[in-house]
Design an enzyme around this catalytic site. Structure first.
Site, PDB file in Angstrom:
ATOM      1  N   TYR A   3     -16.992   1.842   4.459  1.00 24.71           N
ATOM      2  CA  TYR A   3     -16.227   2.162   4.916  1.00 24.71           C
ATOM      3  C   TYR A   3     -15.517   3.388   6.283  1.00 24.71           C
ATOM      4  O   TYR A   3     -14.745   2.835   7.824  1.00 24.71           O
ATOM      5  CB  TYR A   3     -15.472   2.755   4.174  1.00 24.71           C
ATOM      6  CG  TYR A   3     -14.239   3.114   4.182  1.00 24.71           C
ATOM      7  CD1 TYR A   3     -12.819   2.463   4.053  1.00 24.71           C
ATOM      8  CD2 TYR A   3     -13.834   4.886   4.368  1.00 24.71           C
ATOM      9  CE1 TYR A   3     -11.574   3.237   4.203  1.00 24.71           C
ATOM     10  CE2 TYR A   3     -11.927   5.386   4.402  1.00 24.71           C
ATOM     11  CZ  TYR A   3     -11.398   4.495   4.610  1.00 24.71           C
ATOM     12  OH  TYR A   3     -10.468   4.616   4.400  1.00 24.71           O
ATOM     13  N   THR A  40      -9.620  -0.367   1.982  1.00 28.90           N
ATOM     14  CA  THR A  40     -10.097   0.766   1.299  1.00 28.90           C
ATOM     15  C   THR A  40     -11.022   0.980   0.140  1.00 28.90           C
ATOM     16  O   THR A  40     -10.776   2.287  -0.546  1.00 28.90           O
ATOM     17  CB  THR A  40      -8.354   1.545   1.030  1.00 28.90           C
ATOM     18  OG1 THR A  40      -7.396   0.591   0.098  1.00 28.90           O
ATOM     19  CG2 THR A  40      -7.805   2.082   2.104  1.00 28.90           C
ATOM     20  N   GLY A  90       0.600  -0.643   0.189  1.00 26.90           N
ATOM     21  CA  GLY A  90       0.108  -0.305   0.183  1.00 26.90           C
ATOM     22  C   GLY A  90       1.068   0.930   0.121  1.00 26.90           C
ATOM     23  O   GLY A  90       1.865   1.106   0.014  1.00 26.90           O
ATOM     24  N   GLN A  91      -0.282   2.661  -0.050  1.00 26.28           N
ATOM     25  CA  GLN A  91       0.994   3.745  -0.552  1.00 26.28           C
ATOM     26  C   GLN A  91       1.554   3.077   1.165  1.00 26.28           C
ATOM     27  O   GLN A  91       2.936   4.144   0.992  1.00 26.28           O
ATOM     28  CB  GLN A  91       0.333   4.945  -1.178  1.00 26.28           C
ATOM     29  CG  GLN A  91      -0.615   4.639  -1.707  1.00 26.28           C
ATOM     30  CD  GLN A  91      -1.189   5.613  -1.980  1.00 26.28           C
ATOM     31  OE1 GLN A  91      -1.048   7.080  -2.950  1.00 26.28           O
ATOM     32  NE2 GLN A  91      -2.579   6.058  -1.910  1.00 26.28           N
ATOM     33  N   ASP A 132      -2.904 -12.445   7.599  1.00 28.00           N
ATOM     34  CA  ASP A 132      -4.134 -12.517   6.733  1.00 28.00           C
ATOM     35  C   ASP A 132      -4.772 -11.576   7.648  1.00 28.00           C
ATOM     36  O   ASP A 132      -5.375 -11.932   8.389  1.00 28.00           O
ATOM     37  CB  ASP A 132      -4.506 -13.321   6.252  1.00 28.00           C
ATOM     38  CG  ASP A 132      -5.843 -13.072   5.438  1.00 28.00           C
ATOM     39  OD1 ASP A 132      -6.165 -12.398   5.528  1.00 28.00           O
ATOM     40  OD2 ASP A 132      -6.491 -14.012   4.896  1.00 28.00           O
ATOM     41  N   LEU A 133      -5.525 -10.010   7.278  1.00 22.92           N
ATOM     42  CA  LEU A 133      -6.135  -9.160   7.816  1.00 22.92           C
ATOM     43  C   LEU A 133      -7.687  -9.794   7.972  1.00 22.92           C
ATOM     44  O   LEU A 133      -8.027  -9.037   8.902  1.00 22.92           O
ATOM     45  CB  LEU A 133      -6.428  -7.939   7.535  1.00 22.92           C
ATOM     46  CG  LEU A 133      -4.811  -6.956   7.830  1.00 22.92           C
ATOM     47  CD1 LEU A 133      -3.881  -7.482   7.814  1.00 22.92           C
ATOM     48  CD2 LEU A 133      -5.120  -5.001   7.878  1.00 22.92           C
ATOM     49  N   ALA A 187      -5.068  -1.308   5.653  1.00 19.39           N
ATOM     50  CA  ALA A 187      -6.907  -1.440   5.433  1.00 19.39           C
ATOM     51  C   ALA A 187      -7.760  -1.740   4.766  1.00 19.39           C
ATOM     52  O   ALA A 187      -6.925  -2.067   2.912  1.00 19.39           O
ATOM     53  CB  ALA A 187      -7.120  -0.018   5.538  1.00 19.39           C
ATOM     54  N   TRP A 200      -6.979  12.196   1.731  1.00 13.90           N
ATOM     55  CA  TRP A 200      -6.844  12.105   0.135  1.00 13.90           C
ATOM     56  C   TRP A 200      -5.214  11.847   0.120  1.00 13.90           C
ATOM     57  O   TRP A 200      -4.981  12.760  -0.318  1.00 13.90           O
ATOM     58  CB  TRP A 200      -7.028  13.908   0.591  1.00 13.90           C
ATOM     59  CG  TRP A 200      -8.433  14.302  -0.221  1.00 13.90           C
ATOM     60  CD1 TRP A 200      -9.300  13.602   1.071  1.00 13.90           C
ATOM     61  CD2 TRP A 200      -8.732  14.931  -0.404  1.00 13.90           C
ATOM     62  NE1 TRP A 200     -11.156  14.587   0.434  1.00 13.90           N
ATOM     63  CE2 TRP A 200     -10.354  15.202  -0.350  1.00 13.90           C
ATOM     64  CE3 TRP A 200      -8.361  16.516  -1.328  1.00 13.90           C
ATOM     65  CZ2 TRP A 200     -10.670  16.571  -1.036  1.00 13.90           C
ATOM     66  CZ3 TRP A 200      -9.049  17.381  -1.969  1.00 13.90           C
ATOM     67  CH2 TRP A 200     -10.629  17.151  -1.374  1.00 13.90           C
TER      68      TRP A 200
END
Length: 288
Positions: A124, A61, A10-11, A35-36, A59, A149
């Protein structure tokens, strides 16, 4: 200092991995490692690795998909962070978990403070809020870091979407009545590390905090800034949110009051225009 990170590609997780060095050793767990959708496995990963701190940068997302995939979103965004927080509390180590502006209603026109009442308008947002509540209830040293953002040179985000669409089209219509602060994933990663280091020696600073880029802007104006910086001749026309319906309701007001974050950790709001410059350089923009 050994930091265990949930999330790998992820970012924010990608930017956290880039901070790995002599002072901070980052171990980032991919889905194969933890594994979430299995909260017990997340807690077991903490028990097995005995880190000095844990950061949850993972998350569910997919905001629109969550509207019809409620159970999975609840497990990943609420149950898994709850298990992580409980494991961290048992080991008395700091836990930082990234949350979102979606926990608020999106009404009003002033920045949301951390103590403001939450009122999520989407699955979410609700599941992220439930995760926040569980983290606080775990009773350990923690920080919930709400942001908004998120953008970077990695993964899927607004900057990369605009660069792609701007290269394909001469004009775009972009929502102009949603206001918030674009936030670089690199700056979020740096903030998380500062916070976990502080919580080791100052557990009393546990709490919910906000962190977003400045100045606040609209999606339409953010798009214009991207095109200007990348030297892409794509015109932007403002439209209201009602002209771009989505399964999940987006907050119109995503402004975040970040003053307590600055006061507690010395972390000020980053200028998203500088973040954008760094992102474009990594993506080789502007093109020759």
């Amino acid at each position: 200092m050994k930091i265990l990170v949930f999330g790998h590609s992820g970012q924010v997780a990608t930017e956290l991995r880039a901070l790995d060095g002599d002072d901070v050793q980052i171990t980032a767990l991919a889905r194969a490692d933890a594994d979430l959708t299995d909260p017990a496995a997340c807690a077991a990963a903490i028990d097995a690795r005995a880190p000095d701190a844990v950061i949850n940068a993972a998350a569910y997302t997919a905001v629109d998909k969550a509207e019809s995939d409620t159970d999975t979103a609840q497990i990943i965004n609420a149950d898994a962070p709850a298990a992580m927080a409980q494991a961290c509390a048992a080991h008395d180590i700091p836990f930082v978990s990234i949350s979102t502006d979606y926990v608020f209603s999106g009404a009003e026109d002033t920045p949301w403070a951390p103590a403001d009442a939450t009122d999520p308008q989407s699955v979410y947002g609700r599941t992220k809020r439930d995760g926040e509540v569980a983290i606080v209830k775990a009773g350990g040293r923690y920080a919930v870091l709400r942001t908004s953002w998120v953008v970077s040179a990695h993964g899927n985000n607004f900057v990369k979407t605009m660069l792609r669409l701007g290269a394909e089209r001469e004009a775009l219509t972009i929502v102009a009545d949603q206001i918030g602060g674009p936030t670089g994933a690199a700056e979020i990663a740096q903030a998380c590390v500062i916070i976990v280091k502080t919580l080791i020696s100052q557990p009393r600073k546990s709490g919910i905090y906000h962190f977003s880029g400045a100045p606040d802007t609209s999606w339409a104006d953010f798009a214009r800034a991207i095109f200007d910086a990348a030297k892409i001749p794509c015109a932007v026309t403002d439209i209201p949110s009602t002209d771009y319906p989505t399964p999940a309701k987006r907050p119109q007001n995503s402004r975040l009051d970040c003053t307590t974050t600055d006061a507690a950790f010395g972390i000020s709001r980053p200028d998203w225009r500088e973040s954008l410059t760094h992102i474009l350089l990594k993506l080789d923009f502007p093109k020759d």
